[in-house]
Design an enzyme around this catalytic site. Structure first.
Site, PDB file in Angstrom:
ATOM      1  N   THR A  38      14.882 -10.331   9.292  1.00  0.00           N
ATOM      2  CA  THR A  38      14.318 -10.666  10.599  1.00  0.00           C
ATOM      3  C   THR A  38      14.089 -12.156  10.761  1.00  0.00           C
ATOM      4  OG1 THR A  38      13.239  -8.512  10.781  1.00  0.00           O
ATOM      5  CG2 THR A  38      12.340 -10.269  12.128  1.00  0.00           C
ATOM      6  N   TYR A  52      15.818  -6.056  17.925  1.00  0.00           N
ATOM      7  CA  TYR A  52      16.582  -7.293  17.778  1.00  0.00           C
ATOM      8  C   TYR A  52      17.682  -7.094  16.734  1.00  0.00           C
ATOM      9  CZ  TYR A  52      13.277  -7.357  13.956  1.00  0.00           C
ATOM     10  OH  TYR A  52      12.531  -6.990  12.870  1.00  0.00           O
ATOM     11  N   THR A 118      11.943  -7.868   5.740  1.00  0.00           N
ATOM     12  CA  THR A 118      10.656  -7.331   5.267  1.00  0.00           C
ATOM     13  C   THR A 118      10.722  -5.885   4.789  1.00  0.00           C
ATOM     14  OG1 THR A 118      10.031  -6.682   7.525  1.00  0.00           O
ATOM     15  CG2 THR A 118       9.347  -8.875   6.776  1.00  0.00           C
ATOM     16  N   ASP A 119      11.759  -5.141   5.180  1.00  0.00           N
ATOM     17  CA  ASP A 119      11.772  -3.713   4.845  1.00  0.00           C
ATOM     18  C   ASP A 119      11.811  -3.452   3.351  1.00  0.00           C
ATOM     19  OD1 ASP A 119      11.623  -3.066   7.486  1.00  0.00           O
ATOM     20  OD2 ASP A 119      13.682  -2.343   7.689  1.00  0.00           O
ATOM     21  N   LYS A 191       4.492  -3.258   2.201  1.00  0.00           N
ATOM     22  CA  LYS A 191       4.484  -3.319   3.660  1.00  0.00           C
ATOM     23  C   LYS A 191       3.675  -2.142   4.176  1.00  0.00           C
ATOM     24  CE  LYS A 191       7.582  -3.928   7.624  1.00  0.00           C
ATOM     25  NZ  LYS A 191       9.001  -4.084   8.060  1.00  0.00           N
ATOM     26  N   GLU A 312      -1.831  15.957 -13.415  1.00  0.00           N
ATOM     27  CA  GLU A 312      -1.343  17.079 -12.619  1.00  0.00           C
ATOM     28  C   GLU A 312      -0.184  17.796 -13.294  1.00  0.00           C
ATOM     29  OE1 GLU A 312      -2.338  18.478  -9.857  1.00  0.00           O
ATOM     30  OE2 GLU A 312      -4.012  17.129  -9.439  1.00  0.00           O
TER      31      GLU A 312
END
Length: 355
Positions: A38, A52, A118-119, A191, A312
């Protein structure tokens, strides 16, 4: 008279040039490796912040857009990739890490900045945190708004990232992420929001510091080993072991797990509910796969807190590994690298407590 004026002007010009050259010599040398994202994106209008096109602007234009960089560092740029970060691959990571290691061996390079979407910025950061073989600063930066948007956050983020990468205070702190005036450690950053500028957080364990008026202010450091102190050597690797993530939920079945196993994965990370809990059919299938030689790692989809060994599941009995506080996506990275070193699950488990 004119000759004297000319001589004086020439003397002033030469003196100023020498002063500026001396000042430039004292500035840190920072290389910017651009990968797209981005921060290099463009939108149809100045108000386009969703929808975008990422990875359109080259590294030279990114640098030109922030002329203030010249005041804090001698900056050069390379276009390593030009992709949206959801398209980042294992091979891209290996290429990037190798280039970073080559550059940081050079005496005229003091730090590296990597512009990134950023992903998957947190995954690239953690991969580099485990594979960079230098104590020099490596800082990853992105933006949540494209370069064409009103109040685009890319320019100030890039300025801050260069300031952090060029600072002696950033040495031996592992790979860092600089976003929204904050400094975050590669291991714990994630994120947390799909669109807000303050999306990057280390929710439980905290940020490392702030960037104030172009200067990093550190308040804490990670205790986990990183960069020059890790055991991982990717210098001769051209691919990584295949590891994928299966996601737990109510009514969980084994369809994804079976597909990964059939595709030839060496390891499977299971992002279980709660403390990495497993439904009855999932536990049975993962246990069977481990007996066949697949490596099984329990993690959690929750996002905070450790996945506790034996909590667990009887992990000693099933010979599973647990992720500690690593997210499933980061646990996948460490498991891939671990499998390049050993197939001993006890040693692999120790790595998850070390890194």
């Amino acid at each position: 008279m004119l000759s004297r004026l000319f001589q004086r002007s020439l003397f002033v010009a030469v003196t100023c040039s020498a002063v500026f050259a001396q000042a430039a010599d004292k500035l840190p040398n920072v290389v910017i490796l651009a990968t797209g994202g981005t921060i290099a994106g463009t939108g149809a209008t100045s108000t386009t912040t969703v929808g975008y096109t990422a990875a359109k602007v080259g590294v030279d234009r990114l640098i030109e857009a922030v002329p203030e960089l010249k005041q804090i560092a001698n900056v050069s740029g390379e276009q390593t990739f030009q992709i949206a970060s959801e398209n980042m691959t294992n091979e891209n990571w290996l290429t990037l890490a190798k280039r970073v290691n080559v550059l940081l061996k050079q005496s005229n390079v003091d730090g590296i900045v990597i512009t990134h979407g950023t992903d998957t910025i947190e995954e690239t950061a953690y991969f580099l945190n485990l594979t960079v073989k230098s104590r020099k600063p490596v800082v990853i930066v992105g933006s949540m708004r494209p370069s064409t948007a009103i109040s685009a956050d890319g320019p100030i983020n890039l300025y801050n990232a260069v300031a952090v990468a060029g600072s002696a205070d950033s040495v031996n702190r592992g790979v860092l992420v600089a976003m929204n005036d904050e400094i975050l450690g590669a291991r714990d950053v994630t994120k947390t929001n799909t669109m807000l500028a303050n999306t990057f957080r280390s929710p439980e364990l905290g940020d490392l510091g702030y960037i104030v008026s172009g200067k990093p202010k550190f308040y804490r450091a990670t205790t986990r080993k990183h960069t020059a102190d890790t055991e991982f050597d990717i210098s001769k690797l051209d691919k990584l072991p295949a590891v994928d993530i299966a996601y737990g939920s109510a009514n969980a079945n084994t369809i994804a797990i079976d597909a990964f196993a059939a595709a030839g994965d060496e390891g499977i990370v299971y992002a279980g509910t709660g403390d990495g809990s497993l439904s009855t059919p999932v536990r049975a299938r993962l246990t069977e796969l481990r007996q066949k030689g697949f490596f099984i790692l329990r993690s959690s989809r929750v996002g905070n807190g450790p996945t506790v060994r034996g909590g667990e599941n009887d992990d000693d009995k099933t010979d599973f590994v647990v992720s500690d506080t690593l997210s499933p996506q980061k646990a996948r990275i460490l498991l891939m690298l671990a499998l390049t070193r050993t197939h001993d699950t006890k040693k692999i488990q120790d790595m998850f407590y070390t890194y």
